[in-house]
Design an enzyme around this catalytic site. Structure first.
Site, PDB file in Angstrom:
ATOM      1  N   ASN A 150      -3.787   4.302 -14.799  1.00 56.78           N
ATOM      2  CA  ASN A 150      -3.009   3.111 -15.171  1.00 56.78           C
ATOM      3  C   ASN A 150      -3.864   1.874 -14.984  1.00 56.78           C
ATOM      4  O   ASN A 150      -4.668   1.815 -14.039  1.00 56.78           O
ATOM      5  CB  ASN A 150      -1.782   2.916 -14.263  1.00 56.78           C
ATOM      6  CG  ASN A 150      -0.801   4.067 -14.352  1.00 56.78           C
ATOM      7  OD1 ASN A 150      -0.585   4.628 -15.420  1.00 56.78           O
ATOM      8  ND2 ASN A 150      -0.204   4.408 -13.226  1.00 56.78           N
ATOM      9  N   ASP A 206      -3.725  -1.429 -13.444  1.00 56.56           N
ATOM     10  CA  ASP A 206      -2.867  -2.105 -12.464  1.00 56.56           C
ATOM     11  C   ASP A 206      -2.906  -3.613 -12.701  1.00 56.56           C
ATOM     12  O   ASP A 206      -3.985  -4.228 -12.714  1.00 56.56           O
ATOM     13  CB  ASP A 206      -3.345  -1.796 -11.034  1.00 56.56           C
ATOM     14  CG  ASP A 206      -2.991  -0.390 -10.596  1.00 56.56           C
ATOM     15  OD1 ASP A 206      -2.284   0.320 -11.352  1.00 56.56           O
ATOM     16  OD2 ASP A 206      -3.414   0.013  -9.492  1.00 56.56           O
ATOM     17  N   ASN A 239      -7.142   7.055  -9.129  1.00 61.45           N
ATOM     18  CA  ASN A 239      -7.455   6.533  -7.785  1.00 61.45           C
ATOM     19  C   ASN A 239      -7.967   7.649  -6.871  1.00 61.45           C
ATOM     20  O   ASN A 239      -8.898   7.458  -6.090  1.00 61.45           O
ATOM     21  CB  ASN A 239      -6.209   5.930  -7.122  1.00 61.45           C
ATOM     22  CG  ASN A 239      -5.715   4.687  -7.834  1.00 61.45           C
ATOM     23  OD1 ASN A 239      -6.443   4.064  -8.605  1.00 61.45           O
ATOM     24  ND2 ASN A 239      -4.463   4.332  -7.594  1.00 61.45           N
ATOM     25  N   ASN A 266       4.916  11.490   0.882  1.00 60.58           N
ATOM     26  CA  ASN A 266       5.189  10.492   1.924  1.00 60.58           C
ATOM     27  C   ASN A 266       6.665  10.672   2.317  1.00 60.58           C
ATOM     28  O   ASN A 266       7.348  11.582   1.821  1.00 60.58           O
ATOM     29  CB  ASN A 266       4.834   9.071   1.470  1.00 60.58           C
ATOM     30  CG  ASN A 266       5.728   8.569   0.337  1.00 60.58           C
ATOM     31  OD1 ASN A 266       6.763   9.147   0.033  1.00 60.58           O
ATOM     32  ND2 ASN A 266       5.322   7.496  -0.300  1.00 60.58           N
ATOM     33  N   ASP A 305      -3.410  -4.618   2.130  1.00 65.31           N
ATOM     34  CA  ASP A 305      -2.712  -4.133   0.932  1.00 65.31           C
ATOM     35  C   ASP A 305      -2.656  -2.606   1.018  1.00 65.31           C
ATOM     36  O   ASP A 305      -3.689  -1.942   1.021  1.00 65.31           O
ATOM     37  CB  ASP A 305      -3.508  -4.582  -0.315  1.00 65.31           C
ATOM     38  CG  ASP A 305      -2.896  -4.102  -1.630  1.00 65.31           C
ATOM     39  OD1 ASP A 305      -1.854  -3.421  -1.601  1.00 65.31           O
ATOM     40  OD2 ASP A 305      -3.469  -4.414  -2.684  1.00 65.31           O
ATOM     41  N   GLY A 351      -1.976   6.308  -0.060  1.00 65.48           N
ATOM     42  CA  GLY A 351      -1.695   7.725  -0.292  1.00 65.48           C
ATOM     43  C   GLY A 351      -2.792   8.373  -1.128  1.00 65.48           C
ATOM     44  O   GLY A 351      -3.144   9.543  -0.911  1.00 65.48           O
ATOM     45  N   ASP A 352      -3.341   7.627  -2.056  1.00 65.75           N
ATOM     46  CA  ASP A 352      -4.403   8.185  -2.911  1.00 65.75           C
ATOM     47  C   ASP A 352      -5.677   8.436  -2.102  1.00 65.75           C
ATOM     48  O   ASP A 352      -6.315   9.483  -2.233  1.00 65.75           O
ATOM     49  CB  ASP A 352      -4.694   7.230  -4.081  1.00 65.75           C
ATOM     50  CG  ASP A 352      -3.474   7.051  -4.974  1.00 65.75           C
ATOM     51  OD1 ASP A 352      -2.677   8.009  -5.065  1.00 65.75           O
ATOM     52  OD2 ASP A 352      -3.309   5.966  -5.555  1.00 65.75           O
TER      53      ASP A 352
HETATM   54  P1  ATP Z   1       1.061   4.000  -0.849  1.00 65.94           P
HETATM   55  O1  ATP Z   1       2.255   4.304  -1.731  1.00 65.94           O
HETATM   56  O2  ATP Z   1       1.097   2.619  -0.242  1.00 65.94           O
HETATM   57  O3  ATP Z   1      -0.234   4.358  -1.457  1.00 65.94           O
HETATM   58  P2  ATP Z   1       2.141   6.135   0.617  1.00 65.94           P
HETATM   59  O4  ATP Z   1       3.528   5.610   0.826  1.00 65.94           O
HETATM   60  O5  ATP Z   1       1.927   7.171  -0.409  1.00 65.94           O
HETATM   61  O6  ATP Z   1       1.152   4.947   0.409  1.00 65.94           O
HETATM   62  P3  ATP Z   1       1.786   6.271   3.451  1.00 65.94           P
HETATM   63  O7  ATP Z   1       2.397   7.359   4.217  1.00 65.94           O
HETATM   64  O8  ATP Z   1       2.383   4.907   3.572  1.00 65.94           O
HETATM   65  O9  ATP Z   1       1.632   6.766   1.960  1.00 65.94           O
HETATM   66  O10 ATP Z   1       0.237   6.127   3.841  1.00 65.94           O
HETATM   67  C1  ATP Z   1      -0.701   7.133   3.556  1.00 65.94           C
HETATM   68  C2  ATP Z   1      -1.719   7.191   4.670  1.00 65.94           C
HETATM   69  O11 ATP Z   1      -2.379   5.935   4.732  1.00 65.94           O
HETATM   70  C3  ATP Z   1      -1.135   7.413   6.056  1.00 65.94           C
HETATM   71  O12 ATP Z   1      -0.940   8.778   6.324  1.00 65.94           O
HETATM   72  C4  ATP Z   1      -2.211   6.783   6.915  1.00 65.94           C
HETATM   73  O13 ATP Z   1      -3.297   7.673   7.061  1.00 65.94           O
HETATM   74  C5  ATP Z   1      -2.692   5.606   6.065  1.00 65.94           C
HETATM   75  N1  ATP Z   1      -1.993   4.368   6.392  1.00 65.94           N
HETATM   76  C6  ATP Z   1      -0.958   3.812   5.737  1.00 65.94           C
HETATM   77  N2  ATP Z   1      -0.558   2.675   6.320  1.00 65.94           N
HETATM   78  C7  ATP Z   1      -1.379   2.489   7.371  1.00 65.94           C
HETATM   79  C8  ATP Z   1      -1.497   1.490   8.390  1.00 65.94           C
HETATM   80  N3  ATP Z   1      -0.667   0.437   8.438  1.00 65.94           N
HETATM   81  N4  ATP Z   1      -2.482   1.630   9.316  1.00 65.94           N
HETATM   82  C9  ATP Z   1      -3.324   2.679   9.280  1.00 65.94           C
HETATM   83  N5  ATP Z   1      -3.253   3.659   8.358  1.00 65.94           N
HETATM   84  C10 ATP Z   1      -2.307   3.565   7.423  1.00 65.94           C
HETATM   85  O1  RIB Z   2      -0.782   4.920  -5.740  1.00 60.87           O
HETATM   86  C1  RIB Z   2      -1.058   3.662  -6.274  1.00 60.87           C
HETATM   87  C2  RIB Z   2      -0.918   3.702  -7.779  1.00 60.87           C
HETATM   88  O2  RIB Z   2       0.424   3.917  -8.123  1.00 60.87           O
HETATM   89  C3  RIB Z   2      -1.301   2.409  -8.458  1.00 60.87           C
HETATM   90  O3  RIB Z   2      -2.670   2.358  -8.767  1.00 60.87           O
HETATM   91  C4  RIB Z   2      -0.405   2.384  -9.682  1.00 60.87           C
HETATM   92  O4  RIB Z   2      -1.097   2.580 -10.872  1.00 60.87           O
HETATM   93  C5  RIB Z   2       0.621   3.486  -9.446  1.00 60.87           C
HETATM   94  O5  RIB Z   2       0.364   4.546 -10.230  1.00 60.87           O
END
Ligand code: ATP
Ligand code: RIB
Length: 303
Positions: free
Chosen positions: A12, A14, A44, A185, A243, A248-249
């Site tokens: 995508n 962004d 990503n 997550n 940010d 997660g990626d």
């Molecule tokens: P996003 O959608 O923002 O990419 P997500 O919701 O898929 O993330 P999260 O569980 O929030 O996934 O975060 C993924 C990983 O990133 C966590 O398991 C951790 O390792 C790291 N992480 C996220 N937030 C933090 C933080 N505030 N400090 C340190 N590590 C973090």
């Molecule tokens: O995981 C982050 C991604 O989610 C962004 O790059 C956006 O494109 C959405 O797919």
């Protein structure tokens, strides 16, 4: 040994607005800054894995438009094989308008476009490449039947599979069954299994065969491994959050690379935490993916 990773997933563009606080429905707020960058969960994860030193092949679909150039630029800059990326004559490249507030939280709208038009022929074309991979990773930003087909192909070829069930969606159990590692997550886990709060029980209810593991990401708490009767939380690293987009990626990429390199599961999750923690200290999704030296320094420094 160089990890060989195949990612079947989305790209995508962004379109990111940074602002003090999120608008309420019907409200207009001023943003502080705007950026267009390469995104999409699949891309990503491919970029993050390449920065960790893996040999990465990306299988996906983009449109015939200017946003596709963003994809080609980042894949080429990171040395990602894009021989199996197809272009769609009728659908636009995926786009994701994103809002990021001053605490680093985000809200994302994804318009999948060409990502939803991947075909079995696109995946079949890369069959040899998949067979030679250590790990195949996919997510839910492509048509679900192709996520299923990609995982089926990998399993037939004896390749380890990671399903990152993101963004949150109800998916058939048959898709989950194909994942050696399932990496939701908290929201995604609740969508798949309910049982809010009891992550181990929820994750366990999704696993149907021996050798399947769930790794539930818990944001600043780290990640929880659930495998058979066992469950363990692996804490992450304390960092200053700028940010969280793409955390997660970076985590999934770190997990894929560490497993491909032969790290034991708990160490692989620790390594994935290090990659993800570093990613939240910088803006953007793909742009914030850390390089191997940074991750090794954090991971090894804490041992
Ligand atoms: P996003 O959608 O923002 O990419 P997500 O919701 O898929 O993330 P999260 O569980 O929030 O996934 O975060 C993924 C990983 O990133 C966590 O398991 C951790 O390792 C790291 N992480 C996220 N937030 C933090 C933080 N505030 N400090 C340190 N590590 C973090
Ligand atoms: O995981 C982050 C991604 O989610 C962004 O790059 C956006 O494109 C959405 O797919």
């Amino acid at each position: 040994m160089t990890a060989k990773i195949v990612v079947v997933g989305s790209f995508n563009a962004d379109l990111v607005a940074y602002l003090e606080r999120m608008p309420r429905p019907g409200e207009t707020v001023h943003g502080d800054r705007f950026a267009t960058s390469a995104g999409g969960k699949g891309s990503n994860q491919a970029v993050a894995a390449a920065r960790l030193g893996a040999e990465v092949t990306f299988i996906g679909r983009v449109g015939k438009d200017v946003f596709a150039n963003l994809a080609y630029e980042i894949w080429d800059a990171e040395g990602i094989n894009r021989d199996f990326v197809s272009t769609d004559a009728d659908y636009a490249t995926g786009v994701a308008p994103i809002l990021v507030d001053s605490s680093g939280e985000n809200m994302i709208v994804v318009v999948l476009g060409a990502n939803s038009r991947l075909t079995a022929a696109d995946i079949d074309a890369a069959r040899e490449r998949i067979a030679a991979a250590d790990v195949l990773v996919t997510q839910l930003e492509i048509n679900l039947d192709m996520a299923q087909y990609a995982l089926e192909t990998a399993k037939q070829l004896g390749v380890v599979t990671i399903l990152n069930p993101a963004p949150a969606a109800a998916i058939p159990q048959s898709l989950i069954d194909l994942a050696d590692y399932l990496t939701p997550n908290e929201t995604e886990l609740e969508t798949l299994a309910g049982l809010a709060g009891d992550f181990a029980a929820a994750a366990r209810s999704l696993l149907t065969r021996d050798g399947q593991t769930a790794v539930v990401t818990l944001g600043a708490q780290g990640a929880q491994i659930v495998s058979g009767a066992a469950s363990a939380i692996v804490p992450t690293y304390a960092v200053d959050v700028v940010d969280t987009t793409g955390a997660g990626d970076a985590f999934n990429a770190g997990l894929a690379v560490a497993l491909a390199e032969g790290k034991a599961l708990e160490e692989a999750v620790r390594f994935a935490n290090a990659a993800a923690a570093l990613s939240v200290t910088k803006p953007g999704a793909a742009p914030s993916a850390p390089c191997r030296a940074e991750v090794d320094a954090l991971y090894e420094g804490a041992r």
